[in-house]
Design an enzyme around this catalytic site. Structure first.
Site, mmCIF file in Angstrom:
data_model
loop_
_atom_site.group_PDB
_atom_site.id
_atom_site.type_symbol
_atom_site.label_atom_id
_atom_site.label_comp_id
_atom_site.label_asym_id
_atom_site.label_seq_id
_atom_site.Cartn_x
_atom_site.Cartn_y
_atom_site.Cartn_z
ATOM 1 N N MET A 174 74.281 56.211 58.315
ATOM 2 C CA MET A 174 74.843 54.775 57.783
ATOM 3 C C MET A 174 73.913 54.793 56.710
ATOM 4 O O MET A 174 73.739 53.658 55.850
ATOM 5 C CB MET A 174 73.951 53.338 58.421
ATOM 6 C CG MET A 174 74.917 53.147 59.883
ATOM 7 S SD MET A 174 74.796 51.846 61.247
ATOM 8 C CE MET A 174 73.190 51.714 61.377
ATOM 9 N N HIS A 230 67.126 61.996 58.060
ATOM 10 C CA HIS A 230 68.757 62.507 58.009
ATOM 11 C C HIS A 230 69.036 64.317 57.106
ATOM 12 O O HIS A 230 69.914 64.699 57.620
ATOM 13 C CB HIS A 230 69.491 61.644 56.928
ATOM 14 C CG HIS A 230 69.032 60.247 57.570
ATOM 15 N ND1 HIS A 230 68.529 58.700 56.989
ATOM 16 C CD2 HIS A 230 69.824 59.514 58.673
ATOM 17 C CE1 HIS A 230 68.746 58.033 57.802
ATOM 18 N NE2 HIS A 230 69.328 58.424 58.189
ATOM 19 N N ASP A 272 66.746 58.101 67.875
ATOM 20 C CA ASP A 272 67.503 57.329 68.663
ATOM 21 C C ASP A 272 67.448 58.148 69.402
ATOM 22 O O ASP A 272 68.506 58.832 69.617
ATOM 23 C CB ASP A 272 68.312 57.054 67.587
ATOM 24 C CG ASP A 272 68.151 56.339 66.257
ATOM 25 O OD1 ASP A 272 67.942 54.998 66.304
ATOM 26 O OD2 ASP A 272 68.546 56.720 65.456
ATOM 27 N N GLN A 274 70.444 56.973 72.128
ATOM 28 C CA GLN A 274 71.780 56.930 71.136
ATOM 29 C C GLN A 274 71.701 58.836 71.393
ATOM 30 O O GLN A 274 72.819 58.340 71.505
ATOM 31 C CB GLN A 274 71.423 57.111 69.880
ATOM 32 C CG GLN A 274 72.176 57.340 68.854
ATOM 33 C CD GLN A 274 73.091 56.547 67.259
ATOM 34 O OE1 GLN A 274 72.943 55.828 67.320
ATOM 35 N NE2 GLN A 274 72.231 57.510 66.860
HETATM 36 O O1 PAF Z 1 71.999 56.566 64.030
HETATM 37 C C1 PAF Z 1 73.146 56.314 63.164
HETATM 38 O O2 PAF Z 1 72.834 56.050 61.763
HETATM 39 C C2 PAF Z 1 74.523 55.477 63.399
HETATM 40 O O3 PAF Z 1 74.459 55.466 64.625
HETATM 41 C C3 PAF Z 1 75.861 56.185 63.766
HETATM 42 C C4 PAF Z 1 75.199 57.374 64.275
HETATM 43 C C5 PAF Z 1 75.886 57.015 62.316
HETATM 44 C C6 PAF Z 1 77.193 55.444 63.820
HETATM 45 O O4 PAF Z 1 77.076 54.576 63.288
#
Ligand code: PAF
Length: 282
Positions: free
Chosen positions: A27, A34, A148, A151
């Site tokens: 995002m 990242h 995360d 996730q």
């Molecule tokens: O982890 C994130 O930044 C978001 O949840 C993702 C995986 C890009 C989905 O919008």
């Protein structure tokens, strides 16, 4: 030369013929965490595509969608330096040209616990956009950070159950020198909060050590961990120890048998909500 592409049709044209694309969905407001995912993607796939899209669907109306930092130029510089080949940065109308009526609902035993309990609908938004991004990019490999943790598990389960032709790779959490897990939301912290913020990782470490030491029942240890954060001025949502494989609570026998475990925490410091986790075994 790193390319920037906005629309799905253009993306498909540019990627036509690539059958080993490595993908990192983000995002934006990128940090070293990242970039380590981009490097992991580069080690496994080519070309490397990173997406930048602040996904409205995964934010509750009370959350920080509008305030979420948009730092596109800087993000592109960082991605270029990390070896990214293509940035997919759709606008809202590129990804959601009509109201998104079809959505992916993760099973409630995984999607409605922990983050899903405190952020209802969050994983529906995440799964829906990730499936859509996968359809647009058609990667062979996609990298998600362990920061995360839930996730990552929700995405893995979606890929498995929907037989999506993509390998999910987990990237380790990057930390600041004091131990704070890197996160885009760390930028919301005041200087005093930034100093305090490492307490979340410390308390998770103490919880892990207490479980390893075999003392007390798990709910009591979890409650003590939440209490110790509360005493420092935090508002914890949860501090808990779960099985890595399904995020359910481990039995005492499983703990003793060396079941892979993860201590997970989410707590608010001032107005910033932070999450973190630590994998371990007894
Ligand atoms: O982890 C994130 O930044 C978001 O949840 C993702 C995986 C890009 C989905 O919008």
């Amino acid at each position: 030369m790193m390319q920037v592409v906005r629309g799905i049709a253009e993306l498909r044209q540019v990627l036509a013929g690539s059958d080993s694309t490595g993908f990192v969905p983000t995002m934006g407001n990128l940090h070293e965490g990242h970039l380590s995912l981009v490097r992991a993607a580069a080690a496994r796939g080519h070309p490397v595509v990173a997406s930048i899209f602040v996904n409205r669907l995964q934010f509750a109306p009370t959350e920080d969608f509008d305030a979420y930092p948009r730092t596109f130029e800087r993000d592109c510089e960082l991605l270029r330096s990390a070896g990214c080949d293509l940035v997919f940065a759709p606008g809202e109308r590129d990804l959601y040209p009509e109201p998104q009526g079809y959505k992916v609902h993760p099973p409630s035993e995984l999607g409605d616990i922990l983050e899903g309990e405190f952020r209802p609908g969050f994983f529906i938004g995440v799964c829906t956009v990730v499936l859509k991004l996968f359809n647009a990019v058609q990667p062979r490999v996609a990298v998600f950070g362990k920061k995360d943790y839930q996730q990552l598990m929700v995405i893995r389960a979606m890929v498995r159950q929907l037989a999506l032709p993509v390998e999910i790779v987990a990237g380790e959490t990057e930390r600041a020198t004091d131990g704070l897990a890197l996160s885009s939301r760390n930028g919301y912290l005041s200087a005093a909060e930034r100093e305090e913020s490492v307490a979340l990782a410390s308390v998770l470490g103490e919880l892990r050590d207490a479980v390893r030491a075999g003392g007390g029942d798990l709910p009591a240890l979890e409650q003590a961990a939440a209490e110790s954060l509360r005493a420092r001025g935090w508002a914890p949502d949860y501090l808990t120890v779960r099985r890595c494989r399904d995020l359910l609570a481990p039995t005492a026998a499983e703990r003793a048998a060396g079941e892979p475990l993860v201590a997970l925490g989410a707590a608010r410091l001032g107005s910033t909500r932070l999450i973190d986790n630590l994998e371990f075994r007894v």
